[in-house]
Design an enzyme around this catalytic site. Structure first.
Site, PDB file in Angstrom:
ATOM      1  N   LYS A  34       0.843  -1.210   0.000  1.00 43.88           N
ATOM      2  CA  LYS A  34       0.000   0.000   0.000  1.00 43.88           C
ATOM      3  C   LYS A  34       0.874   1.255   0.000  1.00 43.88           C
ATOM      4  O   LYS A  34       2.074   1.176   0.311  1.00 43.88           O
ATOM      5  CB  LYS A  34      -0.903  -0.021   1.238  1.00 43.88           C
ATOM      6  CG  LYS A  34      -0.134   0.022   2.557  1.00 43.88           C
ATOM      7  CD  LYS A  34      -1.023  -0.289   3.752  1.00 43.88           C
ATOM      8  CE  LYS A  34      -0.233  -0.209   5.046  1.00 43.88           C
ATOM      9  NZ  LYS A  34      -1.003  -0.743   6.188  1.00 43.88           N
ATOM     10  N   ARG A 129     -10.657  -0.398  14.797  1.00 44.84           N
ATOM     11  CA  ARG A 129     -10.564   0.449  13.607  1.00 44.84           C
ATOM     12  C   ARG A 129     -11.614  -0.047  12.623  1.00 44.84           C
ATOM     13  O   ARG A 129     -12.678   0.521  12.516  1.00 44.84           O
ATOM     14  CB  ARG A 129      -9.139   0.401  13.024  1.00 44.84           C
ATOM     15  CG  ARG A 129      -8.922   1.370  11.876  1.00 44.84           C
ATOM     16  CD  ARG A 129      -7.460   1.465  11.443  1.00 44.84           C
ATOM     17  NE  ARG A 129      -6.913   0.212  10.930  1.00 44.84           N
ATOM     18  CZ  ARG A 129      -5.675   0.080  10.483  1.00 44.84           C
ATOM     19  NH1 ARG A 129      -4.830   1.115  10.503  1.00 44.84           N
ATOM     20  NH2 ARG A 129      -5.238  -1.078  10.032  1.00 44.84           N
ATOM     21  N   TYR A 255      17.197  30.215   8.061  1.00 48.18           N
ATOM     22  CA  TYR A 255      15.966  30.895   8.497  1.00 48.18           C
ATOM     23  C   TYR A 255      15.860  30.896  10.023  1.00 48.18           C
ATOM     24  O   TYR A 255      16.112  29.878  10.680  1.00 48.18           O
ATOM     25  CB  TYR A 255      14.730  30.182   7.931  1.00 48.18           C
ATOM     26  CG  TYR A 255      14.534  30.386   6.447  1.00 48.18           C
ATOM     27  CD1 TYR A 255      14.351  31.653   5.917  1.00 48.18           C
ATOM     28  CD2 TYR A 255      14.512  29.296   5.582  1.00 48.18           C
ATOM     29  CE1 TYR A 255      14.158  31.837   4.551  1.00 48.18           C
ATOM     30  CE2 TYR A 255      14.312  29.467   4.220  1.00 48.18           C
ATOM     31  CZ  TYR A 255      14.137  30.738   3.716  1.00 48.18           C
ATOM     32  OH  TYR A 255      13.943  30.918   2.377  1.00 48.18           O
ATOM     33  N   MET A 303      13.135  24.615   1.881  1.00 46.06           N
ATOM     34  CA  MET A 303      12.324  23.850   0.929  1.00 46.06           C
ATOM     35  C   MET A 303      13.204  23.014  -0.010  1.00 46.06           C
ATOM     36  O   MET A 303      12.904  21.859  -0.310  1.00 46.06           O
ATOM     37  CB  MET A 303      11.445  24.791   0.104  1.00 46.06           C
ATOM     38  CG  MET A 303      10.441  24.056  -0.768  1.00 46.06           C
ATOM     39  SD  MET A 303       9.438  25.157  -1.763  1.00 46.06           S
ATOM     40  CE  MET A 303       8.440  25.949  -0.517  1.00 46.06           C
TER      41      MET A 303
HETATM   42  C1  LIG Z   1      -0.297  -1.752   6.891  1.00 49.93           C
HETATM   43  C2  LIG Z   1      -0.891  -3.037   7.306  1.00 49.93           C
HETATM   44  C3  LIG Z   1      -0.088  -4.188   7.449  1.00 49.93           C
HETATM   45  C4  LIG Z   1       1.420  -4.159   7.413  1.00 49.93           C
HETATM   46  O1  LIG Z   1       1.899  -3.598   8.617  1.00 49.93           O
HETATM   47  P1  LIG Z   1       3.479  -3.530   8.929  1.00 49.93           P
HETATM   48  O2  LIG Z   1       3.546  -3.027  10.321  1.00 49.93           O
HETATM   49  O3  LIG Z   1       4.057  -2.579   7.960  1.00 49.93           O
HETATM   50  O4  LIG Z   1       3.975  -4.912   8.755  1.00 49.93           O
HETATM   51  C5  LIG Z   1      -0.727  -5.394   7.670  1.00 49.93           C
HETATM   52  N1  LIG Z   1      -2.073  -5.455   7.783  1.00 49.93           N
HETATM   53  C6  LIG Z   1      -2.873  -4.361   7.700  1.00 49.93           C
HETATM   54  C7  LIG Z   1      -4.338  -4.507   7.857  1.00 49.93           C
HETATM   55  C8  LIG Z   1      -2.305  -3.122   7.474  1.00 49.93           C
HETATM   56  O5  LIG Z   1      -3.094  -2.031   7.406  1.00 49.93           O
END
Ligand SMILES: *Cc1c(COP(=O)(O)O)cnc(C)c1O
Length: 358
Positions: A34, A129, A255, A303
């Protein structure tokens, strides 16, 4: 010469995948890709992980990008889908969904699709969640079972929320027990462990595991680096020194005059800024690797540029390479200084950064 670049070491990626495999010889692996493969490049990473048994993403767009790139393995949508119109798209692209609410189930039940959808029941084991509460899960499961739009057997999936924190082992043990008790009553495939589950919780190693961050060579724990776990960093963020100036003791740099030279010194100006995704919040002295030694940042990150204090008797030159994190400087060191997690740093590089796959 490309100034700002993220070198992505695909050999290291495969090494990390094999470390995961050795930890879970009896489980199949869903590689979590993802958020553009945690900022490393969705397609390149997924193709390099060719021994993966499946992939997981968060959004339907990510899944469709994988299909367009020719990936044919199962793809799991961890958050389900967001619109009823997506249901036929799921079927047409052979995507697997986590079904986490009655509303989602109703949309599947009432959709008109040419063949059933591959689905996992998402169980809420304590993260609160997404997912069906344990007390409602039997009824939910049986409703899924009676739904002709859902392929059988139905998988069962849940997520651990504290597996990286040994002190919260009671909570994790309870999550694992709730999951395994429910899963034992049903025939379908099961998936529970994330990265921390894979390393710390053998009892969470079910039919499938879902490694994310460890594939990228980064640790899920606050007090360890990926190297400590036998992993190799996949991303190395690099740039170069584009100017060097000598300043006097007491001179202010950048800055807000945030850095004051503690003595006469040479300041290197590096082509890297928060416009590239390097965090602006770093304090003075945050480590940067130059010519095989660690020096500290000086002043606020701009930046497009940042300052590093090279020291008066340094002999670094304009054009010399600078490593912001990765090989030789674990990203976990930077995230710890910022009080965040390394996940947040690696996913945030902007499209100005050149990605180079090795
Ligand atoms: C992001 C996610 C993972 C992977 O988690 P890591 O800590 O990066 O291994 C696995 N399952 C779900 C549902 C997630 O949202």
């Amino acid at each position: 010469m490309q100034s700002v670049r993220a070198e992505i070491n695909l050999k290291a990626l495969v090494h990390n995948f094999n470390v995961v495999k050795s930890k879970v010889p009896n489980s199949k692996i869903i590689s979590v890709v993802k958020a553009n493969a945690y900022g490393h490049g969705l397609i390149q990473v997924s193709k390099a992980l060719k021994d993966s048994d499946a992939y997981a993403v968060a959004r339907i767009e990510e899944a469709l990008a994988l299909r367009s790139a020719g990936i044919t393995k199962p793809i799991v949508l961890l958050e389900g889908f967001f619109n009823k119109e997506d249901v036929p798209v799921l079927v047409a692209n052979n995507l697997t969904v986590a079904v986490h609410s009655i509303e989602l189930l109703e949309q599947i039940e009432t959709a008109s699709v040419p063949s059933p959808i591959s689905a996992w029941l998402k169980l809420n084991t304590g993260m609160h969640r997404l997912g069906v509460n344990p007390e409602d899960a039997e009824a939910f499961y049986s409703r899924m079972e009676h739904c002709s739009n859902i392929a059988k057997p139905i998988g069962i999936i849940s997520h651990l929320c504290c597996a990286d924190e040994p002190a919260k082992d009671d909570y994790t043990n309870r999550q694992i027990k709730i999951f395994n008790d429910f899963a034992a009553k049903h025939p379908g495939p099961t998936a529970l462990a994330n990265s921390a589950g894979i390393f710390t919780w053998p009892s969470s190693h079910t039919d499938w595991v879902r490694p994310g961050i460890i594939l990228y060579g980064v640790s899920p724990y606050d007090d360890k680096t990926g190297l400590d776990l036998g992993l190799k960093p996949v991303m190395t963020l690099k740039s170069n020194i584009i100017a060097i100036r000598t300043v006097k003791k007491g001179d202010k740099v950048g800055y807000g005059c945030y850095y004051e030279a503690p003595c006469d010194t040479r300041i290197g100006i590096v082509a890297m800024g928060y416009g590239d995704g390097y965090p602006r919040q770093v304090p003075n002295g945050t480590p940067v690797l130059v010519n095989n030694r660690i020096v500290g940042t000086a002043g606020h990150v701009c930046m497009d540029m940042m300052f590093i204090d090279l020291g008066l008797d340094s002999n670094d030159k304009i054009g010399d390479e600078v490593i912001l994190w990765g090989e030789g400087l674990p990203v976990e060191k930077i995230s710890a200084i910022l009080g965040t997690i390394p996940y947040e740093l690696v996913i945030k590089l902007t499209n100005r950064v050149n990605f180079i796959y090795k």
